[in-house]
Write an enzyme that holds these catalytic residues in place. Structure first.
Site, mmCIF file in Angstrom:
data_model
loop_
_atom_site.group_PDB
_atom_site.id
_atom_site.type_symbol
_atom_site.label_atom_id
_atom_site.label_comp_id
_atom_site.label_asym_id
_atom_site.label_seq_id
_atom_site.Cartn_x
_atom_site.Cartn_y
_atom_site.Cartn_z
ATOM 1 N N ASN A 9 0.822 -1.114 0.537
ATOM 2 C CA ASN A 9 0.006 -0.122 0.279
ATOM 3 C C ASN A 9 1.248 1.504 0.448
ATOM 4 O OD1 ASN A 9 -1.426 2.362 -0.010
ATOM 5 N ND2 ASN A 9 -2.238 1.991 2.108
ATOM 6 N N LYS A 11 0.177 4.490 -0.293
ATOM 7 C CA LYS A 11 -0.409 5.689 0.051
ATOM 8 C C LYS A 11 0.170 6.627 -0.317
ATOM 9 C CE LYS A 11 0.232 3.195 4.817
ATOM 10 N NZ LYS A 11 -0.128 3.829 6.215
ATOM 11 N N HIS A 99 -10.577 1.064 4.383
ATOM 12 C CA HIS A 99 -8.209 1.115 5.082
ATOM 13 C C HIS A 99 -8.936 2.061 6.469
ATOM 14 C CE1 HIS A 99 -4.296 2.021 6.078
ATOM 15 N NE2 HIS A 99 -3.899 1.384 5.299
ATOM 16 N N GLU A 101 -7.028 4.429 7.398
ATOM 17 C CA GLU A 101 -7.114 6.085 6.787
ATOM 18 C C GLU A 101 -7.859 6.726 6.967
ATOM 19 O OE1 GLU A 101 -2.827 5.624 5.220
ATOM 20 O OE2 GLU A 101 -2.270 4.437 7.309
ATOM 21 N N GLU A 171 -5.582 -5.761 10.146
ATOM 22 C CA GLU A 171 -4.579 -3.741 10.355
ATOM 23 C C GLU A 171 -5.331 -3.702 11.962
ATOM 24 O OE1 GLU A 171 -2.560 -3.402 6.655
ATOM 25 O OE2 GLU A 171 -5.160 -1.909 6.835
ATOM 26 N N GLY A 177 1.657 1.596 10.454
ATOM 27 C CA GLY A 177 3.055 3.149 10.381
ATOM 28 C C GLY A 177 3.196 3.225 11.550
ATOM 29 N N SER A 216 3.176 -2.618 10.255
ATOM 30 C CA SER A 216 4.392 -2.361 10.319
ATOM 31 C C SER A 216 4.861 -4.179 10.113
ATOM 32 C CB SER A 216 4.582 -1.975 11.976
ATOM 33 O OG SER A 216 4.083 -1.033 11.438
ATOM 34 N N GLY A 238 4.802 0.862 4.203
ATOM 35 C CA GLY A 238 6.167 1.901 4.777
ATOM 36 C C GLY A 238 6.816 0.796 3.688
HETATM 37 C C1 PEP Z 1 -0.987 0.045 5.435
HETATM 38 O O1 PEP Z 1 -0.492 1.164 5.858
HETATM 39 O O2 PEP Z 1 -2.114 -0.655 5.538
HETATM 40 C C2 PEP Z 1 -0.020 -0.319 6.667
HETATM 41 C C3 PEP Z 1 -0.016 -1.344 7.134
HETATM 42 O O3 PEP Z 1 0.819 0.551 6.777
HETATM 43 P P1 PEP Z 1 2.708 -0.278 7.768
HETATM 44 O O4 PEP Z 1 3.406 -1.617 6.876
HETATM 45 O O5 PEP Z 1 3.261 1.250 7.245
HETATM 46 O O6 PEP Z 1 1.556 0.332 9.432
#
Ligand code: PEP
Length: 255
Positions: A9, A11, A99, A101, A171, A177, A216, A238
């Protein structure tokens, strides 16, 4: 046996130049490994302005690409929105739905998430439905009821049949993040719960449904997460922007 899925992802990151470099590196490292019989599927979910670029660079690649959001509406006066048929126009096959976010920063409700899931299904896209609890919800001991509410909203609109070919991403919001990862045991427990809840509606579907973990995921924690029986891969934020990290995560999913 379920095929593992590693989805990046991006983002709101990227540029024409950096996308070109990242995708070229991914193709070079992954294309040869991802044949038709591969145990792994790899996907990158990219910002909408780059659909044409990504479609062109990934033409002939086994790396799939998807979007990060879709409108629940087919067309009309919805300024700034992107419809499922527009995604189809570019050869997009997957789309992230709900998601955290989007739920947290843009106020997407369970109801809207369910409508977007249904819009994706109706257009023949593969929805990657994101569910997860906040830290406060986990600490209050309501993780399962939050996940149940998020899943049930989709069941209400699309029915259990809507989950054929779909993907669920667990998630935990507190792990996205933040550098904090759910332990393999914590993640496995929620994945098993999701599968068990859906199996009450259709055991065969639940057994073949891919449930990926996000929060993460990095090269150094991917293998132990992916070794859990109900974790079918990862949704990676990330670390999906760094080709060596993302490739190492994909390799962990194949081992
Ligand atoms: C995500 O954006 O779905 C995500 C899991 O981000 P990260 O891996 O940075 O925690």
């Amino acid at each position: 046996m379920r095929q593992k899925l590693v989805a990046g992802n991006w983002k709101m990151h990227g540029s024409l130049q950096s996308n070109q470099i990242l995708l070229a590196q991914l193709r070079e490292s992954l294309d040869a490994k991802l044949g038709a019989q591969s145990r792994l599927e790899v996907l990158v979910c990219v910002p909408a302005p780059y659909f044409a670029q990504v479609q062109s660079i990934l033409n002939g690649s086994s790396i799939a690409w998807g979007a990060q959001n879709v409108s629940q509406h087919k067309s009309g006066a919805y300024t700034g929105e992107i419809s499922a048929s527009m995604l189809q126009d570019f050869g997009c096959r997957h789309v992230l739905i709900g998601h955290s976010e989007r739920r947290g920063m843009y106020g997407e409700t369970d109801f809207e998430v369910a409508a977007k899931f249904q819009a994706a299904k109706m257009a023949g896209l593969i929805p990657v439905l994101c569910v997860g609890e906040t830290l406060q919800e986990r600490e209050s001991g309501v993780t399962e009821s939050v996940i149940a509410r998020q899943i049930d909203a989709v069941l209400e609109v699309s029915g259990i049949d809507g989950f054929w070919q779909a993907v669920v991403a667990y998630e935990p919001v507190w792990a996205i993040g933040t550098g904090k990862t759910a332990s393999p045991g914590q993640a496995q427990a929620v994945h098993a719960y999701i599968r068990q809840r859906l199996s009450q509606h259709h055991a065969g579907l639940a057994e073949q449904l891919r449930i990926v973990y996000g929060g993460s995921v990095k090269a150094d924690n991917a293998a132990e997460l992916f070794a859990m029986p109900d974790i079918d891969g990862g949704l990676v934020g990330g670390a999906s922007l760094v080709s060596a990290e993302f490739v190492a995560i994909c390799e962990a999913a194949c081992s």
